[in-house]
Design an enzyme around this catalytic site. Sequence first.
Site, PDB file in Angstrom:
ATOM      1  CG  ASN A  43      16.828 -13.041  -0.643  1.00 37.85           C
ATOM      2  OD1 ASN A  43      17.991 -12.713  -0.408  1.00 37.85           O
ATOM      3  ND2 ASN A  43      16.539 -14.142  -1.292  1.00 37.85           N
ATOM      4  N   GLY A  56      23.521 -12.436  -5.167  1.00 35.36           N
ATOM      5  CA  GLY A  56      22.592 -11.452  -5.720  1.00 35.36           C
ATOM      6  C   GLY A  56      22.146 -11.849  -7.111  1.00 35.36           C
ATOM      7  CB  SER A  57      20.414  -9.911  -9.679  1.00 40.76           C
ATOM      8  OG  SER A  57      21.292  -8.818  -9.773  1.00 40.76           O
ATOM      9  CD  GLU A 105      26.595 -19.519  -3.867  1.00 36.17           C
ATOM     10  OE1 GLU A 105      25.504 -20.018  -4.191  1.00 36.17           O
ATOM     11  OE2 GLU A 105      27.637 -20.190  -3.758  1.00 36.17           O
ATOM     12  CB  CYS A 148      18.126 -17.619  -4.411  1.00 36.48           C
ATOM     13  SG  CYS A 148      18.783 -18.598  -3.063  1.00 36.48           S
ATOM     14  CD  GLU A 153      15.565 -14.904  -9.231  1.00 29.91           C
ATOM     15  OE1 GLU A 153      16.417 -14.120  -9.687  1.00 29.91           O
ATOM     16  OE2 GLU A 153      15.709 -15.507  -8.159  1.00 29.91           O
TER      17      GLU A 153
END
Length: 456
Positions: free
Chosen positions: A117, A190-191, A212, A246, A331
Amino acid sequence: MAQSQLDNLINNQKDFFQSGKTKSIEFRISALKKISGMIEQHESEIITALFKDLHKSPTEAFTSEISYVQNEIKHTIKNLKKWNRPVKIYTPLINRPGKSFYKYEPFGIALIISPWNYPFGLLFSPLIGAIAAGNCVIAKPSEMASHSSELIHRLICDYFDANYIAVQEGDAEVTQSLINENIDHIFFTGSTAVGKEIMKSASNYLIPVTLELGGKNPCIVDQDINIDVTAKRILWGKFFNAGQTCIAPDFALVHEDIYDQFINKLNHFIDQFYSEDDFSHIINNNHFDRLSALIEEGEIIKGGILKPDDLYISPTIITDIDYNSKIMQEEIFGPVLPIIKYKNLDNELLKLAKLPKPLVQYFFSKDKSLQDMVINRSTSGSVCINGTIHILMSSGLPFGGVGASGMGRYHGKESFSTFSYKKSVVRKSFFADMKAVYPPYKTPIKILKKVIKFLY
Ligand code: NAD
């Protein structure tokens, strides 16, 4: 990359690290300056790659992925010597004459795995910390932002010796082979789902990890607000990079007294702010389809325009949903803002406390006591009052999640600390050797009790 090539790379980086070069502050500062110069020289290529990957507007690309990184480099270069100073600690009598201190040590090889992103910002920002702390680095950009990944690979290859900083392009399989190596630190952005896999693999060699991750950031809007400013700030935070951020407010809880008025304001400012030309697109078909399915439930009161061929979704507001709706189960990570009406802040905080802990809790209100209540009761990585992605502008603040949104912190000095460990040192002299500590032990406990008081 074949396994043998990967083993070679890691062996070469280990040798380079052992040479001690990366421990020199001058070496680190010169590498940071090189990155800064590289970004400056290739600014337009970076902006073009981001446009190809995400249709990202040049303004958003420049502010969030170029100037943000450049400022971080400047701040790091300015403070690095100070951050790296050994820290003296009180030395008890038993260790005198002597000194106790700790010093920051690099881990060795740091692996940085980044998402799509903000493909440049979220790779270079941890890279700055890793270099500042004196590590060698292998960076793995996201394959989903392929133009950015290719450019990062080319630039780092051109500017740096791979024994010091290497870029490994590729997908999940490539990442799996990297995380199964005996490296010294993993920094993953990431996820949450992939974060769990990273942590599992890291446990093979007990590699320290920084995770993160993502989550659903709640945004609560009290009735006591400046309504125009609130609407504008929420829209900016939500629709920056088409919601693929995020820390974007994921959903809004709006007090019933201002609910209708607030929605009118959102509609008004969406019309004023956004055009299709200047709005990021969705990264790929999978995410486009996922988002399209999320807006099937509830009432679309603004937007909802879907152009699959261009991967474009217009800024969308959805009402008539609740905590059980599908859109509230994951999300969103796209340009869709669901809004839920609320009556009582206390009740909402209780409900939120039962959900996975988010990266950021947002709250808009003029009431200082309510602001304090949200700051004290929320269980998020950060709290931002009367702002949204503004939280990142205070770049000296430690940034990171808690629980499902991650572990560890970075930005500013925290980036340097995250990529270092504290090595404790006691340096004693040969002088004043206390006989009483050696066996055979003859000092009665009663006397020891008195002596020990003086020794510590
Ligand atoms: P992702 O987890 O799918 O991918 C991240 C990286 O992991 C990529 O480089 C990818 O190649 C790799 N990867 C993917 N699947 C893997 C697997 N099975 N095993 C090993 N590696 C794998 O995340 P994404 O879609 O790129 O990014 C979006 C997510 O990242 C969102 O949840 C978002 O909230 C989060 N995010 C968090 C932050 C933060 O600072 N906390 C910043 C940006 C994005």
